[in-house]
Motif scaffolding. Structure first.
Motif: not given
Lengths: 466, 416
Positions: A433-459
């Motif tokens: 919603v607003d990156a500057a303030t960190g306002t977000v909503r969780l997506k209802a559906r997230v592809a496994d690949a997207d979640e795993m990619t984020l987790e793997t590349r979080s560092t």
């Protein structure tokens, strides 16, 4: 002997970024240490003609596909050995393209081997099998062995389970037969390590740590992120997801290019701190966050060493936090001496480069309250990695409030620091919603690949904006 | 006491390098063997080739005084053994510290001295000192040559001290004695104060002091009028400090430095019946007549926020100096200087006295001329070094919050 090995060692430069000023009574000293190695080998820093820069990324030019084939050129670069471990468990056949792509990727990696490099291919299931050259040995790369190896890949068949510890143990045994300075593994899996106990994998990693470095790749979305990041971390290699098997060949080629670019192995970061000092932490913070604090081995009075693995032409940043005994205003203290050291056959260490972290006590508030931009940046990047992992964990646990807060903070940090890659990955998991303030909503559906990619590349981190 | 009288050393006391009998300096570490041998306190004075440019080939490092292992005792007189006024006893080892063509060196950039294995840390007494000047045990920085420096020439003496609250000495001074073309003796003192909030303030002050001194000497020897010489010297010194910023940019490795090297500068020339002062920034010169019933005077107007407030009659002096912004300077030497406006003034006093040329580390503890006069010993003109030591001691007793540098110039110039 020592001189000979020295000639292959790149030049290491060490730069320290810190605010050395502490207020009266202040004890915590933070510094970012940038280590850059350049120009290894006897080529005097010129890029080897057959060896592309690791930074070529995924867009590797076609002409680089068959290095080492240049007629008349002698093998260059330091002596190296590589073992490729390919998951051949039953699941690799679903879909069948997965195994085909794995085979192609391994062939691409073999093509990227420099002439003279020792290598082997291992098929991994609930046991490890030597595919090429077999017989407990390594082959020496040239055009004929490369072809033989690629022929042997046809023998790769899928059946059985997954026991990665056995693959690593075999790789270690094979690599140990070569008298080389660079020992590296490339490991591909598509599933969880289901056919051995976690303690068995842990024991295998403990036995392999410091013996060789290893990159780990997960193909598809049925593997466990923490398992692979744990392997790459223990063996000082990279980790990534290849969600689409068709991307494997390019990724393998690039991994092998990076491995071929390594000039020196077993480099340690040595940290001297004064009497009475306590190490807060020692972290690699670029190109990825890797906490090294617990991996210290003592190295003489008030000094300890942290493993950094092998180095080619590259630059890494470390964040060091030390608590020193407080001293009076006007005093100056050496808070840490940071050196890069290379163990020598005779038991001594060669110092490749060093930098000084200082502490100066002042009553000038303007000086002591200033925050060094590099320290601030990497403190943020480390927090970014942490809140992504915490946020995804909370999401898995169904704690939506906590997940929203953590991932919101991650979006804010990624945006503020210019970490665009991570920001894009986050945007696939949350609606920003607003990156500057960190306002977000969780997506209802997230592809496994997207979640795993984020987790793997979080560092993965970015450097300070210039 | 002279070079001939020194006891023979066979090994360098600093680094244990074997020596030849005729060596005056160690071939390995550059230690001044003459001062090391005399051991009478002169080691606190920056050693330099004796006399005018007669021995330019001397390998002396311009500042390699006290062994870093010897505890700094800033307030203690440097040469208790030297009788007051005994000019002949101070002629050794205290020639002009910056010869006209001598290289500007920062003591910290010189190769670190190789310590003898016994050298112990001044802070913990346990660890040895490493090659970077830190204790291998407790990490404490060891005293550096610039922490405390003293120098005396015929007609001028100066003391510079790190003080008690700063980790290094960012002040610098340079003294010299020469004669005008007509043979009149002339004495020069330059005092500079590095701006702490800028990058490399200690290098800035060292460069400015050495350059201004060199420029003044050259101009005076060629017959320039003192005020012209002073103006040129300040501009030349400012250029030298500006050049430091270019050096940094040229080196490229230093990263972005928000503030270019900067410092203040105050100089004085005494010659014949007059003296001339020149300044940029808030370092000052005072006139303290022998006759204490006569009026002592501040000779300089600070380029500072407080001075501006007072000059514009917006605040009283007391109010202005009580303000946090009092010491913000409005004029300085360096690449970021807004305007370069050297101030000069010449004076012809009625009677004898001393000129006190100093940084704010001193005058913070005796701001008005009257206060300073009361702190100047009665025999200041006969014992200028003692006077400078006493004034530095006063500032240290007061808290030593800043670096302290003071040059004391007897007037008229003592006849040789």
């Amino acid at each position: 002997m020592a001189n000979f090995s020295k000639s292959n060692v790149p030049q290491f430069s060490v730069d320290i970024y810190q605010n050395e000023y502490l207020p009266e009574g202040g004890r915590e000293v933070n510094a970012i240490v940038t280590v850059t190695s350049t120009g290894g080998g006897t080529t005097g820093g010129l890029p080897l003609p057959t060896r592309p820069q690791p930074s070529a990324g995924g867009r590797t030019p076609i002409s680089l596909r068959s290095p080492g084939h240049v007629p008349g050129t002698a093998p260059t670069g330091p002596a190296a050995a590589v073992v490729i471990m390919v998951d051949c468990s039953g699941s690799m056949d679903y879909p069948p393209t997965k195994m085909r792509n794995a085979r192609d990727a391994t062939a691409a990696a073999i093509d990227t081997l420099r002439d003279g490099v020792a290598f082997a291919v291992v098929a991994g299931t609930h046991v490890a099998r030597e595919i090429y050259p077999a017989g407990g040995a390594l082959a020496i790369a040239d055009s004929s062995t490369r072809n033989q190896a690629k022929q042997a890949l046809r023998k790769l068949t899928t059946s059985g389970g997954t026991a990665i510890g056995t693959w690593l143990t075999l790789a270690e045994r094979l690599l140990a037969t070569a008298d080389v300075s660079i020992r590296h593994g490339i490991l591909l899996t598509d599933g969880r390590n289901e056919h051995e106990k976690p303690e068995e994998l842990k024991a295998a990693l403990d036995a392999c740590a410091g013996r060789f470095t290893c990159d780990a790749r997960g193909v598809g979305t049925d593997w466990e992120v923490k398992e692979l990041t744990g392997i790459a971390s223990a063996l000082l290699g990279s980790v990534d997801i290849v969600a689409d098997p068709s991307g494997l060949a390019a990724d393998f080629r690039q991994m092998m290019e990076t491995a071929m670019g390594k000039e020196v192995a077993d480099v340690s970061l040595r940290l001297w701190t004064p009497q009475g000092a306590e190490i807060g932490y020692v972290k690699q913070v670029a190109p990825t966050v890797e906490d090294l604090t617990s991996r210290r081995t003592e190295a003489g009075p008030r000094a300890g060493e942290y493993p950094t693995g092998s180095w080619g032409d590259e630059s890494r940043d470390y964040h060091i936090s030390v608590q020193v005994p407080a001293a009076g205003v006007g005093q100056e203290m050496l808070a840490a001496r940071v050196s890069l050291v290379l163990p020598q056959p005779d038991g001594t260490s060669q110092v490749l480069g060093q930098g000084l972290v200082r502490a100066v006590w002042t009553d000038d508030m303007a000086a002591s309250t200033r925050i060094n931009p590099q320290v601030a940046h990497y403190t943020g990047q480390a927090e970014l990695a942490q809140v992504i992992q915490q946020g995804l964990e909370a999401r898995k646990q169904g704690d939506r409030d906590s997940a929203t807060a953590k991932l919101g903070r991650a979006v804010q940090l990624a945006s503020a620091s210019g970490n665009e890659d991570t920001a894009k990955l986050l945007a696939k998991v949350v609606d920003v919603v607003d990156a500057a303030t960190g306002t977000v909503r969780l997506k209802a559906r997230v592809a496994d690949a997207d979640e795993m990619t984020l987790e793997t590349r979080s560092t993965k981190t970015v450097r300070v904006k210039k | 006491m002279g070079v001939n009288a020194m006891p023979q050393l066979t090994l360098c006391p600093e680094c244990a390098e074997p020596l030849d009998p005729e060596d005056s300096f160690c071939g390995a570490c550059g230690a001044d063997l003459t001062t090391a041998a005399s051991g009478d306190g002169y080691e606190l004075a920056p050693p330099a080739p004796a006399g005018p440019p007669a021995s330019p080939a001397s390998p002396a490092s311009p500042a390699s005084p006290a062994s870093p292992a010897s505890p700094a005792s800033p307030a203690s007189p440097a040469s208790p053994a030297s009788p007051p006024g005994g000019g002949d006893t101070t002629t050794f080892g205290v020639g002009s510290v910056q010869l006209p063509h001598s290289k500007i060196t920062d003591p910290r950039e010189e190769p670190p001295k190789v310590e003898s294995p016994q050298a112990a840390c001044v802070a913990c007494g346990v660890g040895r000192v490493d090659g970077d000047g830190y204790c291998e045990h407790c990490g404490h920085a060891q005293p550096r040559p610039r922490d405390h420096q003293e120098q005396e020439l015929e007609g001028v003496a100066a003391v510079s001290d790190r003080g008690l609250r700063h980790h290094r000495n960012e002040d610098a001074f340079a003294l010299s004695a020469t004669s005008l073309p007509d043979g009149t003796p002339a004495v020069v003192a330059v005092v500079c104060d590095g701006v702490s909030s800028a990058y490399r303030p200690d290098d800035a002050s060292a460069a400015a002091a050495a350059t201004a001194n060199e420029s003044l000497l050259d101009a005076l020897e060629h017959g320039a009028a003192p005020e012209d010489a002073m103006r040129d010297a300040l501009l030349t010194a400012a250029q030298a400090v500006t050049d430091l910023a270019d050096e940094d940019r040229g080196a490229g490795g230093g990263g972005p430095h928000h503030n270019s090297p900067a410092c203040t500068c105050v100089s004085a020339i005494t010659s014949g019946k007059t003296f001339t002062v020149g300044w940029i920034g808030d370092s000052r010169a005072y006139w303290i007549p022998d006759d204490r019933s006569a009026l002592a005077a501040r000779l300089t107007e600070d380029d500072s926020w407080a001075a501006r407030m007072v000059a514009m009659r917006l605040m009283t002096e007391a109010e202005a100096y009580a303000d946090d912004r009092a010491h913000a300077i409005t004029g300085w030497l360096g690449a970021d200087a807004v305007e370069l406006d050297p101030h000069t003034a010449s004076f012809e006093p009625d009677g004898p006295g001393v000129l006190v040329v100093c940084t704010d580390g001193l005058w913070n503890y005796a701001e008005s001329a009257a206060e300073l006069a009361s702190a100047v010993p009665e025999d200041a003109r006969a014992r200028p070094l003692h006077c400078a030591q006493a004034l530095v001691g006063m500032a240290l007793d007061g808290g030593g919050h800043d670096n302290i540098t003071v040059a004391v110039m007897p007037f008229p110039v003592p006849q040789p």
